[in-house]
Design a protein around this motif. Structure first.
Motif, PDB file in Angstrom:
ATOM      1  N   GLY A 286       0.862  -1.230  -0.072  1.00 45.80           N
ATOM      2  CA  GLY A 286      -0.095   0.014  -0.044  1.00 45.80           C
ATOM      3  C   GLY A 286       0.856   1.048  -0.090  1.00 45.80           C
ATOM      4  N   LEU A 287       1.924   1.154   0.587  1.00 44.82           N
ATOM      5  CA  LEU A 287       2.724   2.433   0.528  1.00 44.82           C
ATOM      6  C   LEU A 287       3.369   2.819  -0.929  1.00 44.82           C
ATOM      7  N   PHE A 288       3.527   1.785  -1.523  1.00 41.14           N
ATOM      8  CA  PHE A 288       4.319   2.050  -2.903  1.00 41.14           C
ATOM      9  C   PHE A 288       3.379   2.066  -4.038  1.00 41.14           C
ATOM     10  N   ILE A 289       2.464   1.163  -4.066  1.00 40.26           N
ATOM     11  CA  ILE A 289       1.517   0.986  -5.298  1.00 40.26           C
ATOM     12  C   ILE A 289       0.430   1.298  -5.036  1.00 40.26           C
ATOM     13  N   GLU A 290      -0.156   1.642  -6.138  1.00 41.99           N
ATOM     14  CA  GLU A 290      -1.776   1.818  -6.041  1.00 41.99           C
ATOM     15  C   GLU A 290      -2.282   0.635  -6.363  1.00 41.99           C
ATOM     16  N   ALA A 291      -3.462   0.210  -5.529  1.00 39.06           N
ATOM     17  CA  ALA A 291      -4.328  -1.005  -5.859  1.00 39.06           C
ATOM     18  C   ALA A 291      -4.615  -0.886  -7.139  1.00 39.06           C
ATOM     19  N   GLY A 292      -4.587  -2.094  -7.837  1.00 40.56           N
ATOM     20  CA  GLY A 292      -4.927  -2.174  -9.166  1.00 40.56           C
ATOM     21  C   GLY A 292      -6.596  -2.961  -9.305  1.00 40.56           C
ATOM     22  N   GLU A 293      -6.756  -2.997 -10.302  1.00 35.76           N
ATOM     23  CA  GLU A 293      -8.206  -3.757 -10.497  1.00 35.76           C
ATOM     24  C   GLU A 293      -7.901  -5.135 -10.251  1.00 35.76           C
ATOM     25  N   GLY A 294      -8.842  -5.862  -9.743  1.00 37.67           N
ATOM     26  CA  GLY A 294      -8.768  -7.209  -9.575  1.00 37.67           C
ATOM     27  C   GLY A 294      -7.640  -7.763  -8.691  1.00 37.67           C
ATOM     28  N   LEU A 295      -7.672  -8.886  -8.523  1.00 39.96           N
ATOM     29  CA  LEU A 295      -6.719  -9.596  -7.286  1.00 39.96           C
ATOM     30  C   LEU A 295      -5.034  -9.129  -7.715  1.00 39.96           C
ATOM     31  N   PRO A 296      -4.418  -9.113  -6.793  1.00 44.24           N
ATOM     32  CA  PRO A 296      -3.034  -8.645  -7.132  1.00 44.24           C
ATOM     33  C   PRO A 296      -2.520 -10.233  -7.660  1.00 44.24           C
ATOM     34  N   LEU A 297      -1.055 -10.228  -8.105  1.00 42.55           N
ATOM     35  CA  LEU A 297      -0.400 -11.261  -8.373  1.00 42.55           C
ATOM     36  C   LEU A 297       0.714 -11.507  -7.325  1.00 42.55           C
ATOM     37  N   THR A 298       1.260 -12.697  -6.979  1.00 46.63           N
ATOM     38  CA  THR A 298       2.498 -12.791  -6.199  1.00 46.63           C
ATOM     39  C   THR A 298       3.548 -12.389  -7.033  1.00 46.63           C
ATOM     40  N   ASN A 299       4.609 -11.875  -6.581  1.00 45.72           N
ATOM     41  CA  ASN A 299       5.825 -11.339  -7.433  1.00 45.72           C
ATOM     42  C   ASN A 299       6.986 -11.457  -6.512  1.00 45.72           C
ATOM     43  N   LEU A 300       7.935 -11.441  -7.339  1.00 47.35           N
ATOM     44  CA  LEU A 300       9.410 -11.187  -6.736  1.00 47.35           C
ATOM     45  C   LEU A 300       9.955 -10.193  -7.309  1.00 47.35           C
ATOM     46  N   PHE A 301       9.853  -9.091  -6.439  1.00 48.18           N
ATOM     47  CA  PHE A 301      10.105  -7.658  -6.959  1.00 48.18           C
ATOM     48  C   PHE A 301       9.785  -7.179  -8.275  1.00 48.18           C
ATOM     49  N   GLY A 302       8.621  -7.559  -8.445  1.00 47.93           N
ATOM     50  CA  GLY A 302       7.898  -7.202  -9.905  1.00 47.93           C
ATOM     51  C   GLY A 302       7.710  -8.180 -10.719  1.00 47.93           C
ATOM     52  N   ILE A 303       8.542  -9.390 -10.571  1.00 47.18           N
ATOM     53  CA  ILE A 303       8.388 -10.539 -11.642  1.00 47.18           C
ATOM     54  C   ILE A 303       7.273 -11.375 -11.047  1.00 47.18           C
ATOM     55  N   LYS A 304       6.239 -11.458 -12.001  1.00 54.22           N
ATOM     56  CA  LYS A 304       5.188 -12.276 -11.671  1.00 54.22           C
ATOM     57  C   LYS A 304       5.595 -14.003 -11.090  1.00 54.22           C
ATOM     58  N   MET A 305       5.035 -14.459 -10.127  1.00 53.39           N
ATOM     59  CA  MET A 305       5.495 -15.823  -9.817  1.00 53.39           C
ATOM     60  C   MET A 305       4.526 -16.865 -10.289  1.00 53.39           C
ATOM     61  N   SER A 306       3.939 -16.881 -11.400  1.00 53.42           N
ATOM     62  CA  SER A 306       3.199 -17.756 -12.169  1.00 53.42           C
ATOM     63  C   SER A 306       3.851 -18.196 -13.296  1.00 53.42           C
ATOM     64  N   GLY A 307       3.776 -19.557 -13.558  1.00 56.75           N
ATOM     65  CA  GLY A 307       4.000 -19.755 -14.935  1.00 56.75           C
ATOM     66  C   GLY A 307       5.639 -20.045 -14.763  1.00 56.75           C
ATOM     67  N   TYR A 308       6.350 -20.075 -15.792  1.00 52.11           N
ATOM     68  CA  TYR A 308       7.856 -20.418 -15.698  1.00 52.11           C
ATOM     69  C   TYR A 308       8.531 -19.771 -14.665  1.00 52.11           C
ATOM     70  N   PRO A 309       8.322 -18.485 -14.505  1.00 54.31           N
ATOM     71  CA  PRO A 309       9.429 -17.746 -13.427  1.00 54.31           C
ATOM     72  C   PRO A 309       9.052 -18.408 -12.262  1.00 54.31           C
ATOM     73  N   GLY A 310       7.742 -18.654 -11.774  1.00 58.74           N
ATOM     74  CA  GLY A 310       7.233 -19.360 -10.593  1.00 58.74           C
ATOM     75  C   GLY A 310       8.093 -20.552 -10.514  1.00 58.74           C
ATOM     76  N   PHE A 311       8.113 -21.381 -11.540  1.00 56.42           N
ATOM     77  CA  PHE A 311       8.997 -22.817 -11.498  1.00 56.42           C
ATOM     78  C   PHE A 311      10.556 -22.139 -11.322  1.00 56.42           C
ATOM     79  N   TYR A 312      11.002 -21.424 -11.841  1.00 56.82           N
ATOM     80  CA  TYR A 312      12.498 -21.301 -11.611  1.00 56.82           C
ATOM     81  C   TYR A 312      12.798 -20.697 -10.368  1.00 56.82           C
ATOM     82  N   PHE A 313      11.764 -20.102  -9.619  1.00 56.62           N
ATOM     83  CA  PHE A 313      11.947 -19.550  -8.265  1.00 56.62           C
ATOM     84  C   PHE A 313      11.913 -20.856  -7.243  1.00 56.62           C
ATOM     85  N   CYS A 314      11.108 -21.824  -7.741  1.00 57.21           N
ATOM     86  CA  CYS A 314      10.984 -23.043  -6.736  1.00 57.21           C
ATOM     87  C   CYS A 314      12.329 -23.708  -7.003  1.00 57.21           C
TER      88      CYS A 314
END
Ligand SMILES: Nc1ncnc2c1ncn2[C@@H]1O[C@H](COP(=O)(O)OP(=O)(O)O)[C@@H](O)[C@H]1O
Ligand SMILES: [Mg+2]
Lengths: 252, 338, 377
Positions: free
Chosen positions: C158-186
């Motif tokens: 809340g301090l940094f970003i405006e709440a967008g439309e819809g549910l926010p996504l999990t991220n690693l400093f901005g990288i979305k943690m779904s799909g392949y990036p999520g796999f590489y993180f794991c």
């Protein structure tokens, strides 16, 4: 001379059986005390009380002036008491080298040491120590084998090596030559003699009178939980009570 | 006062089920030295004996429904009723007691087959292996039942005559308001009868005496030249029958589904541990005790003080007992000590 | 000694890292190279590797390890709800809370060993599961499970970003943690977790754990206080499970109580046993195989089977479908249970244990025949 082990007034009952009946004994530094007596006399029970496996009903056990009663087995070992059991207690799934390195680690690192930084194979000092003890007991050729595959006699020698690598202040041996061939018994006697020369204090339970008389400075005779005689080997040999209770059958 | 009495009664029938399951577990563990995680599945199979009996007895024919006149309607009428009329209806009504007749031989066979085919080979394997292989077996049994009977609970009602409640209160002068379902009363009686039968068998027959001696000291009995193997097989069969009957009789109280066994198994293990591993008396006492405790914990007065206590009471008791009395309430020394 | 040298260790880790990171490529022929499944491989790999630290090294069979998986998930989702959608705090919270849970449960359960230990852990797991469904509903959201909401607090975000439309996504400093990036993180976390497990196994600490498994009595008389060793192993293993749980939430931000059920605990036991208890790669292999077959088997239905065997004459086709269909789709659990039994009956050392055994026999035979040749020549 300092008293290493001081057992006084120890009693232990198992149900209706008086396994230890007012046992008193002292072991001086550098001395080898042999405990003899018929099967079921309570010899192993006495050692169990000394290492904290059993708590006595009454009486005291002191090691270098400090009580051992109520202490955990690991505390007693850390204080400097090691024991060879009647049925060998080793690590059957580990190899011989590991079996001997483990007690050496406990000696160096204490009762708990959370060390995941170093690697076992880089513990060169410990490894060298362990190897030298395996060599001393003629087990070096088998050092990669699982300990569970050893013969009974070899297991016992391994257990002895595991105890000695800790350089204990007091070594308790429960029938160390039982189940060994004559030849192995003799080499074990030689070893025990060598240990004795190094000045280690020992309590040994033994049935083999040859072993007893060649090693012991002092002998106590236990029968039905009570000490019925005690003294030098010569005194014991000539004690009529002892001959009746114990030696008699063997010397026929 | 009334409610306390009722809660005790409420707990006793559940306790009866726990006791019966735990009894079988202990029997197997004490004699065979096997930790049987499939025991709950056998309980479930017992229940499904009742379901099967119900299915068989009500095997029906489609006939025209005469009562509906304005269009052609059909209804299912069991063959039994078609053939025997009222006698047939009577038999169908009494399916649960009748299914015991089916359950005893079936459970005996299942037990014998299990012991011969699988358990026997695990006598000398580590307990972890026993747990794991019987755990696998439990899953297999459960899934087979699911694929035959589906995943939903199947109601198997008790005979109509005992469908209502007994006015226990007026029997013992506690007032009319204290009533208790007949079937639960029957279940309790049944549990007591089966438990007594097992204990008498062990106590008064030579066969049972050998089994008890085997529980004390397996090796010595083996040395006496007694064919321990065969007796073990019989013990396992007996344990299966006991738990099977427990399952059959429980169906009117709880409609069976395929995973009821596991739910009961976990609880029964807790019962065995609380009673003391290897103690038959302990299993029975702890079964009833935990059943009653559970029903007390479910009272609203108690739940308002300790929210959620009804969900965990059994496990909580187990933890406390294990920590304070490591051998359980009546456990013997030397059983599974290491 | 069956440990490896520093160089060998490095080589092994490099190879391992390559294998794991290239999974999206070499799993293509197996039809398993899509992110959802790859993430599961990595996550359950971590779970099983951690479980093996306890069961494989000390021999203590926990039947309630899924509790820590659940706790990790809940903690991570709460971190998303309260603080930020960044996954780093979520992972840290997951590990931390499961560590705390493991400390409490371990403190009590480790007072007993053998089957008592198994039953105590099972009892704790059932307690947690039951509570999660009942009184703890404010924390766990009961049967529905804990989910993200549009109006969650998300203090830090809340301090940094405006709440967008819809549910926010999990991220690693901005990288979305779904799909392949999520796999590489794991995958990266799996590699780290595996390396730690390797080091533990080859360390003096790991040696002590193995010795406890072999003869706990002797350990006492050898001067080891076994309780803190077991406690550490239990906590480490619980934290691995917590990490896995947190990663489940990272890749799919919800948490439900069924994640803690005893069936889930049983599954990790099976993974470990299937691959090979006490071996390094076994648990990973087990986790991979089970998740792979679960995925393949449970997606099959009769129609698909009919199609698969359509090359056969009708009668044979029907027969094959009849034989196989109980084991696939909803019947996957039947296969799993059967597999469980087969492995324990015929291959107690698991797949890796079996391979090692065959390999040793082969080497021995070769050694023996070489000796014979030496004698004759
Ligand atoms: N833990 C125990 N519980 C019950 N009785 C025991 C126990 N340990 C030893 N005893 C009994 O105490 C007596 C002494 O045994 P022990 O000390 O082993 O004799 P030994 O002199 O042959 O070593 C024996 O009769 C034995 O049966
Ligand atoms: Mg003795």
């Amino acid at each position: 001379m300092t008293t290493v082990l001081n057992v006084s007034g120890v009693n232990k009952r198992f149900g209706g059986l008086q396994a230890l009946d007012n046992v008193n004994l002292k072991v001086e530094e550098g001395q080898t005390l042999a405990i003899i007596g018929p099967n079921g006399a309570g010899k192993s029970t006495l050692l169990n009380v000394c290492i904290g496996r059993l708590a006595p009903d009454s009486g005291s056990v002191e090691f270098h002036g400090e009580t051992l009663i109520g202490k955990q087995p690991y505390e007693i070992n850390q204080a400097g008491v090691a024991r060879v059991f009647q049925t060998p207690e080793i690590f059957p799934e580990l190899n011989l080298l590991e079996n001997v390195m483990i007690p050496a680690l406990s000696k160096r690192n204490g009762a708990f040491h959370f060390n995941i930084i170093s690697r076992m194979r880089e513990e060169k000092q410990i490894e060298a120590d362990a190897i030298s003890f395996l060599e001393e007991f003629g087990l070096q050729d088998q050092s990669d084998n699982e300990a569970g595959t050893l013969s009974r006699g070899d297991k016992r020698r391994l257990e002895l090596a595991m105890c000695l690598v800790q350089k204990p202040k007091l070594l308790l041996l429960d029938e160390p030559t039982a189940g060994m061939s004559r030849h192995d018994t003799n080499t074990t006697i030689e070893l025990l003699k060598k240990i004795k020369e190094s000045g280690m204090t020992k309590v040994i339970i033994e049935h083999d009178m040859q072993v007893v008389f060649s090693l012991a400075d002092k002998i106590v005779v236990l029968a039905q939980g009570a000490i019925i005689a005690g003294g030098t080997p010569d005194e014991i040999r000539n004690d009529p009570k002892v001959q009746e209770a114990y030696l008699g059958e063997e010397q026929v | 006062m009334d409610s306390i009495f009722l809660q005790i009664l409420n707990g006793l029938d559940k306790g009866g089920a726990y006791a019966l399951i735990a009894l079988g577990l202990t029997l197997v563990f004490g004699t065979l030295g096997v930790v049987n995680f499939a025991h709950g599945a056998i309980f479930m199979l017992g229940s499904f004996c009742a379901v099967t009996t119900q299915n068989l007895l009500t095997y029906s024919k489609k006939v025209k429904d005469e009562s509906i006149t304005y269009f052609e309607a059909f209804k299912e009428v069991p063959y039994l009723e078609i053939w025997w009329g009222d006698t047939g209806s009577f038999i169908i009504d009494y399916k649960v007691p009748f299914s015991i007749l089916l359950a005893i031989p079936v459970m005996l066979l299942i037990g014998l087959a299990m012991e011969r085919g699988l358990i026997r080979h695990f006598y000398n394997r580590p307990h972890a292996d026993q747990i794991l292989v019987t755990f696998g077996l439990a899953i297999v049994i459960q899934e087979i039942v699911k694929s035959i009977y589906g995943a939903n609970p199947i109601p198997v009602p008790a005979p109509a005559i005992v469908a209502g409640s007994a006015s226990i209160g007026s029997w013992i002068g506690l007032g009319e308001s204290v009533v208790y379902p007949w079937w639960r009363l029957i279940y309790l009686a049944n549990a007591l009868v089966v438990i007594s039968a097992v204990f008498s068998f062990l106590k008064f027959t030579t066969y049972g005496m050998v089994v008890r001696a085997g529980m004390q000291d397996r090796e010595t009995v083996g040395l006496l030249g007694i064919d321990i193997q065969r007796r073990f097989t019989v013990v396992f069969g007996m344990a299966s029958v006991v738990v099977g009957i427990a399952g059959v009789m429980y169906t009117p109280i709880l409609s069976p589904d395929y995973h009821m066994g596991m739910d009961f198994l976990v609880l029964s293990f807790v019962v065995v541990v609380v009673g003391g591993m290897g103690s038959l008396e302990g299993a029975v006492v702890a079964g009833f005790m935990l059943g009653v405790l559970q029903s007390f914990a479910a009272m609203n007065e108690i739940k308002s003080i300790f929210p959620g206590i009804d969900q965990i009471i059994v496990y909580l008791v187990a933890v406390i007992i294990l920590l304070t009395r490591p051998r359980g309430l009546m456990g013997r020394k030397g059983v599974m000590e290491d | 000694m069956d440990t490896i040298s520093r160089k060998g260790e490095l080589r092994m880790m490099a190879l391992f890292a390559v294998i794991v990171l290239l999974m999206p490529i070499w799993l293509i022929p197996f039809g398993a190279a899509y992110p959802d499944l790859l993430q599961k491989f990595a996550i359950f790999g971590i779970f099983a590797v951690g479980f093996n630290i306890l069961f494989g090294l000390t021999g203590y069979l926990s039947f309630g390890h899924a509790v820590f998986l659940g706790v990790g998930s809940y903690a991570a989702v709460w971190s998303f709800k309260l603080f930020t959608m960044n996954v780093i705090p979520a992972v840290i919270f997951g590990v931390l809370f499961s560590g705390i849970f493991a400390a409490v449960i371990g403190f009590v359960s480790l007072r007993r060993s053998g089957i008592y230990f198994s039953i105590l852990t099972l009892a704790f797991a059932q307690m947690s599961y039951n509570l999660a469904y009942s009184v703890l509903t404010p924390i766990t959201n009961g049967e529905t499970g804990l989910q993200l909401r549009l109006h969650d607090l998300r203090m830090i975000d809340g301090l940094f970003i405006e709440a967008g439309e819809g549910l926010p996504l999990t991220n690693l400093f901005g990288i979305k943690m779904s799909g392949y990036p999520g796999f590489y993180f794991c995958a990266v976390l799996l590699i780290l977790a595996f390396y730690l497990a390797l080091r533990i196994k080859n360390s003096p600490f790991g040696m002590a754990l193995k010795a406890i498994k072999s003869n706990q009595l002797r350990m006492g008389y050898t001067g080891f206080n076994t309780r803190p060793y077991l406690m550490s192993a239990f906590m480490i293993s619980g934290m691995y499970a917590g990490l896995a749980g947190a990663l489940l939430a990272v890749t799919d931000p919800l948490a439900g109580a069924e994640r803690m059920q005893w069936t889930a605990s049983g599954e990790v036991v099976l993974m470990t046993i299937l691959g090979g208890v006490g071996t390094l790669f076994g648990p990973l292999l087990g986790a991979g195989l089970i998740k792979y077959f679960e995925n393949i088997f449970s997606s099959y239905n009769d129609a698909l089977l009919q199609e698969t065997f359509s090359f056969l004459p009708d009668m044979l086709n029907n027969l094959m479908v009849g034989i196989i269909s109980p084991f696939v789709g909803d019947g996957w659990h039947l296969t799993l249970g059967g597999l469980f039994m087969v492995i324990i009956i015929f291959l107690p050392g698991g797949i890796v244990g079996g391979i090692t055994m065959v390999w040793r026999r082969y080497m021995k035979k070769r050694g023996a025949s070489a000796e014979m040749e030496g004698e004759t020549s």
